[in-house]
Design a protein around this motif. Structure first.
Motif, mmCIF file in Angstrom:
data_model
loop_
_atom_site.group_PDB
_atom_site.id
_atom_site.type_symbol
_atom_site.label_atom_id
_atom_site.label_comp_id
_atom_site.label_asym_id
_atom_site.label_seq_id
_atom_site.Cartn_x
_atom_site.Cartn_y
_atom_site.Cartn_z
ATOM 1 N N THR A 269 1.041 -1.071 -0.048
ATOM 2 C CA THR A 269 -0.004 0.057 0.082
ATOM 3 C C THR A 269 0.821 1.251 -0.006
ATOM 4 O O THR A 269 0.274 2.215 0.106
ATOM 5 C CB THR A 269 -0.888 -0.200 1.272
ATOM 6 O OG1 THR A 269 -0.337 -0.266 2.435
ATOM 7 C CG2 THR A 269 -1.724 -1.237 1.306
ATOM 8 N N GLU A 270 2.272 1.184 -0.043
ATOM 9 C CA GLU A 270 3.020 2.368 0.245
ATOM 10 C C GLU A 270 3.830 2.563 -1.080
ATOM 11 O O GLU A 270 4.447 1.762 -1.951
ATOM 12 C CB GLU A 270 4.008 2.248 1.292
ATOM 13 C CG GLU A 270 3.198 2.324 2.601
ATOM 14 C CD GLU A 270 4.283 2.348 3.873
ATOM 15 O OE1 GLU A 270 5.623 2.969 3.419
ATOM 16 O OE2 GLU A 270 3.874 2.069 4.793
ATOM 17 N N PHE A 271 3.935 3.786 -1.474
ATOM 18 C CA PHE A 271 4.843 4.212 -2.742
ATOM 19 C C PHE A 271 5.714 5.496 -2.481
ATOM 20 O O PHE A 271 5.290 6.181 -1.386
ATOM 21 C CB PHE A 271 3.759 4.625 -3.978
ATOM 22 C CG PHE A 271 2.831 3.442 -4.303
ATOM 23 C CD1 PHE A 271 3.229 2.668 -5.396
ATOM 24 C CD2 PHE A 271 1.841 3.463 -3.541
ATOM 25 C CE1 PHE A 271 2.050 1.705 -5.562
ATOM 26 C CE2 PHE A 271 0.803 2.629 -3.983
ATOM 27 C CZ PHE A 271 1.010 1.496 -5.063
ATOM 28 N N VAL A 272 6.730 5.470 -3.031
ATOM 29 C CA VAL A 272 7.452 6.527 -2.973
ATOM 30 C C VAL A 272 7.666 7.318 -4.156
ATOM 31 O O VAL A 272 7.780 6.843 -5.220
ATOM 32 C CB VAL A 272 9.131 6.258 -2.497
ATOM 33 C CG1 VAL A 272 10.090 7.481 -2.491
ATOM 34 C CG2 VAL A 272 9.094 5.516 -1.226
ATOM 35 N N LEU A 273 7.370 8.709 -3.924
ATOM 36 C CA LEU A 273 7.680 9.856 -4.969
ATOM 37 C C LEU A 273 8.797 10.327 -5.163
ATOM 38 O O LEU A 273 9.398 10.877 -4.014
ATOM 39 C CB LEU A 273 6.460 10.739 -4.906
ATOM 40 C CG LEU A 273 6.076 11.709 -6.304
ATOM 41 C CD1 LEU A 273 5.800 11.153 -7.229
ATOM 42 C CD2 LEU A 273 5.473 12.888 -5.462
ATOM 43 N N VAL A 274 9.578 10.542 -5.935
ATOM 44 C CA VAL A 274 10.921 10.825 -6.237
ATOM 45 C C VAL A 274 11.117 11.656 -7.342
ATOM 46 O O VAL A 274 10.484 11.385 -8.513
ATOM 47 C CB VAL A 274 11.935 9.601 -6.490
ATOM 48 C CG1 VAL A 274 13.341 10.375 -6.516
ATOM 49 C CG2 VAL A 274 11.924 8.819 -5.409
ATOM 50 N N GLY A 275 11.829 12.875 -7.532
ATOM 51 C CA GLY A 275 12.356 13.658 -8.465
ATOM 52 C C GLY A 275 11.317 14.634 -8.989
ATOM 53 O O GLY A 275 10.425 14.852 -8.363
ATOM 54 N N GLY A 276 11.694 14.996 -10.234
ATOM 55 C CA GLY A 276 10.602 15.776 -10.748
ATOM 56 C C GLY A 276 11.167 17.269 -10.840
ATOM 57 O O GLY A 276 12.492 17.509 -10.471
ATOM 58 N N TYR A 277 10.301 18.251 -11.295
ATOM 59 C CA TYR A 277 10.344 19.610 -11.376
ATOM 60 C C TYR A 277 9.470 20.326 -10.852
ATOM 61 O O TYR A 277 8.286 20.305 -10.818
ATOM 62 C CB TYR A 277 10.586 19.944 -12.857
ATOM 63 C CG TYR A 277 11.759 19.351 -13.689
ATOM 64 C CD1 TYR A 277 12.962 20.145 -13.368
ATOM 65 C CD2 TYR A 277 11.723 18.158 -14.273
ATOM 66 C CE1 TYR A 277 14.211 19.141 -14.066
ATOM 67 C CE2 TYR A 277 12.638 17.493 -14.934
ATOM 68 C CZ TYR A 277 14.022 18.099 -14.733
ATOM 69 O OH TYR A 277 14.883 17.396 -15.382
ATOM 70 N N HIS A 278 9.768 21.626 -10.127
ATOM 71 C CA HIS A 278 9.015 22.410 -9.455
ATOM 72 C C HIS A 278 8.735 23.655 -10.682
ATOM 73 O O HIS A 278 7.638 24.072 -10.626
ATOM 74 C CB HIS A 278 9.522 23.333 -8.356
ATOM 75 C CG HIS A 278 9.665 22.501 -7.077
ATOM 76 N ND1 HIS A 278 8.355 22.226 -6.394
ATOM 77 C CD2 HIS A 278 10.710 22.047 -6.311
ATOM 78 C CE1 HIS A 278 8.720 21.563 -5.275
ATOM 79 N NE2 HIS A 278 10.051 21.450 -5.036
ATOM 80 N N SER A 279 9.726 23.888 -11.400
ATOM 81 C CA SER A 279 9.385 24.902 -12.665
ATOM 82 C C SER A 279 10.474 24.332 -13.738
ATOM 83 O O SER A 279 11.311 23.408 -13.522
ATOM 84 C CB SER A 279 9.734 26.224 -12.123
ATOM 85 O OG SER A 279 11.255 26.353 -11.588
ATOM 86 N N ASP A 280 10.512 25.132 -14.796
ATOM 87 C CA ASP A 280 11.462 24.602 -15.849
ATOM 88 C C ASP A 280 12.892 24.778 -15.504
ATOM 89 O O ASP A 280 13.686 23.553 -16.016
ATOM 90 C CB ASP A 280 11.348 25.731 -17.154
ATOM 91 C CG ASP A 280 9.766 25.744 -17.496
ATOM 92 O OD1 ASP A 280 9.156 24.976 -17.478
ATOM 93 O OD2 ASP A 280 9.773 26.813 -18.418
ATOM 94 N N ASN A 281 13.241 25.300 -14.473
ATOM 95 C CA ASN A 281 14.608 25.369 -14.014
ATOM 96 C C ASN A 281 15.114 24.993 -12.651
ATOM 97 O O ASN A 281 16.155 25.220 -12.084
ATOM 98 C CB ASN A 281 15.576 26.794 -14.494
ATOM 99 C CG ASN A 281 15.336 26.860 -16.231
ATOM 100 O OD1 ASN A 281 15.751 26.146 -16.833
ATOM 101 N ND2 ASN A 281 14.851 28.170 -16.198
ATOM 102 N N GLN A 282 14.056 24.441 -11.960
ATOM 103 C CA GLN A 282 14.152 24.212 -10.533
ATOM 104 C C GLN A 282 13.794 22.739 -10.315
ATOM 105 O O GLN A 282 12.507 22.179 -10.387
ATOM 106 C CB GLN A 282 13.369 25.053 -9.703
ATOM 107 C CG GLN A 282 13.557 24.623 -8.216
ATOM 108 C CD GLN A 282 12.684 25.625 -7.323
ATOM 109 O OE1 GLN A 282 11.857 26.471 -8.004
ATOM 110 N NE2 GLN A 282 12.679 25.373 -6.081
ATOM 111 N N LYS A 283 14.854 21.866 -9.985
ATOM 112 C CA LYS A 283 14.511 20.547 -9.660
ATOM 113 C C LYS A 283 13.876 20.093 -8.469
ATOM 114 O O LYS A 283 13.920 21.229 -7.401
ATOM 115 C CB LYS A 283 15.825 19.373 -9.663
ATOM 116 C CG LYS A 283 16.600 19.635 -10.956
ATOM 117 C CD LYS A 283 17.705 18.533 -11.059
ATOM 118 C CE LYS A 283 18.342 18.659 -9.749
ATOM 119 N NZ LYS A 283 19.334 19.873 -9.788
ATOM 120 N N ARG A 284 12.969 19.299 -8.237
ATOM 121 C CA ARG A 284 12.457 18.995 -6.991
ATOM 122 C C ARG A 284 13.170 17.602 -6.294
ATOM 123 O O ARG A 284 13.266 16.603 -6.649
ATOM 124 C CB ARG A 284 10.908 18.422 -7.142
ATOM 125 C CG ARG A 284 10.315 18.353 -5.940
ATOM 126 C CD ARG A 284 8.715 17.741 -6.396
ATOM 127 N NE ARG A 284 8.003 17.815 -4.966
ATOM 128 C CZ ARG A 284 7.621 16.736 -4.304
ATOM 129 N NH1 ARG A 284 8.505 15.452 -4.659
ATOM 130 N NH2 ARG A 284 7.000 16.668 -3.184
#
Length: 528
Positions: A269-284
């Motif tokens: 029942t558990e998953f981990v959300l990793v990475g992505g972007y807040h904006s075009d030039n800002q990683k999350r």
């Protein structure tokens, strides 16, 4: 969480953003390279062999009755099972970009048909659909839901090229968000139905979708129309009674503003959300834990891994789920390294080794992650995916068939955006259609000089009438550079010798018969 670097051997340039990974029986296969397949692996599908933190690639095989599977980049993928508890499954592949930058609207079903200790053979079938067939797209997701003993595929989101009627010369190859329609695809009957839901107002791409039983959760995403990443969290519920399906959508609170994120499952029942972007030039750089219980979803912030300085300071990153709580992350390599277009890769393990048990992951996960060419300045989501849905295991297959990239020809020679001659001015960023038959790539023609090479018809100053005539006629063409050489070296055509008619033999004229008196008179004169 633990982060470990993985080294690639002699083929790292093939591992570019945009390809996908398929997991068959614990073996990970890659397809969707950034160009047409070459002679070392004509199928374009490779086995990824990871041993002792080193990655090798080996060609895969297809059965004779398979259709051709082009190297699609940024497609939507998911697994299809006859029922939720079945061990046998197939992969559904829809959409994506071809090496010619065309968008595909076809849907393929890929399955494993035979397996030995040294060879695995696949079968690929193209499915024909009727009804509301979704348009060609990329950056979308596809999942499978199960309800009342039935299963159906659900497709949503993505981007496509601007419709022909709305194109201009300056924005001929621009992309737009697809309409926010939900497509239900029934593979048993080959039909497709679209649904327009009032809760879905804007098109989304590079979002995350998680399917469980008859419910799909859609999280995040990027909207080109508003150039925003709204904190979306939608809940799609699909009911499959005997009659028509029922699709409902609920907007839930607690969403996250993120695009191109990666989801991996660490428990039932558990998953981990990793990475992505807040904006075009800002990683999350923040990770979240997603918990699904019955009909509820909870998203909380989790402990972040110790990111390396290279990851923290790089301009972009990409990656995808490897299965069993592991994620493969990639960052661009240094511009001065020996191998061009090479990337550095890391494996992020989101759960401890004691928790890494052999378990069947019932939940379908489909996330579209994106990146961009470091030389471009377009938004990250406009460049595409590096999709992993497999597990990095050690394989017991012989190393004799390891793919060697050094044996390949230069891939740049087979593209549309090459420099075909000294006066070539075809550029992918400034090119506009010249012939009426062109759409999103320049027309090319093969020069038959030597081993043959491709040239742009526009650079050869070919008229449209001549181009059409050459494409229809079965004749050899020589470019402007080699036409004079061809004329000088060509062998004169052998002339047919004319057959001489036999002369008629001359007929000898018959001698005239003299009368007897004339003969006697002549003899008397002769002896006198």
């Amino acid at each position: 969480m633990s982060l470990q670097m993985v080294s690639t051997i002699s083929n790292s340039s093939l591992l570019q953003p945009g390809f996908s990974l398929l997991n068959f029986d614990g073996h990970v296969f890659f397809f969707g390279q950034k160009g047409w397949p070459k002679r070392s692996c004509p199928t374009g599908v490779f086995l990824l062999d990871i041993k002792r933190n080193e990655l090798k690639m080996k060609p895969a095989f297809f059965s004779k009755d398979s259709c051709y599977l082009p190297p699609l980049r940024y497609p939507a993928l998911c697994t299809l099972r006859s029922d939720m508890r079945s061990d046998e499954f197939q992969y559904i592949i829809h959409g994506g970009k071809t090496p010619n930058n065309d968008l595909s609207d076809k849907i393929y079903v890929m399955s494993l048909v035979s397996k030995t200790s040294k060879k695995m053979t696949f079968q690929c079938i193209e499915k024909d659909l009727g009804g509301d067939v979704p348009e060609a797209r990329y950056g979308h997701t596809i999942n499978v839901v199960h309800s009342r003993g039935k299963s159906m595929s659900v497709l949503f989101g993505g981007r496509s090229y601007t419709p022909l009627a709305q194109r201009t010369t300056e924005k001929w190859n621009s992309v737009v968000d697809c309409l926010p329609s939900v497509f239900l695809i029934d593979f048993e009957f080959g039909c497709c139905t679209s649904y327009i839901l009032p809760e879905l107002q804007d098109g989304l791409s590079f979002h995350v979708s998680i399917a469980r039983d008859d419910t799909i959760y859609i999280l995040g995403g990027h909207s080109l129309q508003s150039n925003t990443r709204p904190p979306n969290l939608y809940k799609l519920k699909i009911d499959l009674p005997l009659g028509s399906p029922a699709v409902t959508c609920t907007v839930l609170p607690g969403g996250i503003s993120v695009s191109s994120a990666i989801v991996t499952q660490i428990s039932d029942t558990e998953f981990v959300l990793v990475g992505g972007y807040h904006s075009d030039n800002q990683k999350r750089l923040v990770c979240n834990t997603i918990v699904l219980e019955e009909s509820k979803i909870e998203i909380v912030e989790s402990v972040n891994p110790e990111w390396t300085p290279d990851i923290k300071h790089c301009r972009m990153w990409f990656g995808c789920d490897m299965g069993k709580g592991s994620v493969l992350l990639g960052i661009p390599g240094a511009s001065k390294q020996l191998i061009p277009d090479a990337n550095y890769f890391y494996i992020l393990r989101c759960k401890g080794a004691e928790e890494d048990k052999e378990e069947e992951l019932v939940t379908q996960i489909c996330s579209q992650t994106s990146s961009e060419d470091p030389g471009d300045s377009t938004p990250f989501e406009d460049l595409e995916e590096f999709c992993f849905s497999a597990e990095a295991n050690s394989f017991d297959i012989d190393d004799a068939d390891t793919y060697n990239e050094d044996d390949e020809e230069d891939e740049s020679e087979t593209g549309y955006w090459i420099t075909c001659c000294a006066s070539c001015n075809i550029d992918i960023n400034t090119w506009v259609p010249f012939y009426s038959t062109e759409l999103n790539k320049p027309a090319m023609i093969l020069c038959s000089s030597g081993a043959g090479h491709w040239v742009h018809a526009q650079c050869m100053d070919l008229s449209e009438t001549m181009l059409l005539r050459l494409s229809e006629a079965n004749v050899k063409y020589f470019c402007n550079k080699h036409i004079d050489l061809h004329r000088g070296l060509q062998t004169p055509q052998k002339q047919q010798t004319l057959k001489k008619q036999p002369m008629k033999p001359l007929r000898r004229k018959k001698s005239m018969k003299l009368p007897m008196s004339t003969k006697k008179s002549f003899l008397r004169r002769l002896f006198e």
